[in-house]
Design a protein around this motif. Sequence first.
Motif, PDB file in Angstrom:
ATOM      1  N   GLN A  40     -98.642  31.324  -8.573  1.00  0.00           N
ATOM      2  CA  GLN A  40     -99.364  30.692  -7.479  1.00  0.00           C
ATOM      3  C   GLN A  40     -98.411  29.837  -6.647  1.00  0.00           C
ATOM      4  O   GLN A  40     -98.516  29.768  -5.426  1.00  0.00           O
TER       5      GLN A  40
ATOM      6  N   ASN B 106     -97.534  29.651  -2.707  1.00  0.00           N
ATOM      7  CA  ASN B 106     -97.532  28.406  -1.928  1.00  0.00           C
ATOM      8  C   ASN B 106     -96.321  28.333  -1.003  1.00  0.00           C
ATOM      9  O   ASN B 106     -96.429  27.917   0.154  1.00  0.00           O
TER      10      ASN B 106
ATOM     11  N   LYS C 266    -105.701  32.295  -2.320  1.00  0.00           N
ATOM     12  CA  LYS C 266    -105.013  31.724  -3.469  1.00  0.00           C
ATOM     13  C   LYS C 266    -105.858  30.625  -4.115  1.00  0.00           C
ATOM     14  O   LYS C 266    -105.934  30.528  -5.328  1.00  0.00           O
ATOM     15  N   THR C 267    -106.512  29.830  -3.299  1.00  0.00           N
ATOM     16  CA  THR C 267    -107.343  28.758  -3.837  1.00  0.00           C
ATOM     17  C   THR C 267    -108.558  29.331  -4.564  1.00  0.00           C
ATOM     18  O   THR C 267    -108.918  28.861  -5.649  1.00  0.00           O
TER      19      THR C 267
ATOM     20  N   PHE D 246    -107.358  30.587  -7.813  1.00  0.00           N
ATOM     21  CA  PHE D 246    -107.117  29.452  -8.705  1.00  0.00           C
ATOM     22  C   PHE D 246    -108.432  28.969  -9.329  1.00  0.00           C
ATOM     23  O   PHE D 246    -108.499  28.696 -10.530  1.00  0.00           O
TER      24      PHE D 246
ATOM     25  N   GLN E  62    -109.624  31.630 -11.795  1.00  0.00           N
ATOM     26  CA  GLN E  62    -108.798  31.565 -13.014  1.00  0.00           C
ATOM     27  C   GLN E  62    -109.346  30.485 -13.940  1.00  0.00           C
ATOM     28  O   GLN E  62    -109.498  30.696 -15.142  1.00  0.00           O
TER      29      GLN E  62
END
Length: 176
Positions: A69, A73, A113-114, A117, A120
């Motif tokens: 991740q 970023n 991506k958030t 996250f 996950q």
Amino acid sequence: MTDPTQNIWISCWLAVSALVCSWDALFCLFRPHSLPGNSLSVFWGPYKYYVEFDLSYGLDHTTGFINAQSAGNLIEALLDLVYLYLVLKASSPKSRTLACVMAMVSTVMTGYKTVLFILQEYFSDFSSIRHNPFSEIFLKWIFPQTLFVVLPLYLTYVFGDHLLRLANTASAKKNL
């Protein structure tokens, strides 16, 4: 709708996002040196507390997801910086259009991506944060995650809408 590259708050958000994402990524990628008490920890003072809140940021979390991740970023931060350069330095119509493309890709990456996250953590039964009281989870995890989903989704719409308008205008001029 006006050209989003003319909105200062958008440039400010992308600058802040680039800084936050880079700082966070470098903390993760420089572990164990960035962890509290180690040689680079001075650059990440607040993480002294965050590694106790979110266990995935500590050294014991070994899935590799945090570092993967973090690589994302850095890519999105680079795209944000390209956007800022194109808007603030180049500033031609062509560079502003390219800036919109860079920002759209970056905001999609940030939002995705958030969400990844969050998923996950959800699918691991909140194993990294569930040891905290809900008030801390809300302040340190839910609120920031929401911000990094809602704003990028909104900006993806703004930049996408602007690019579609530019394409429609170019198409209309070509058909004249």
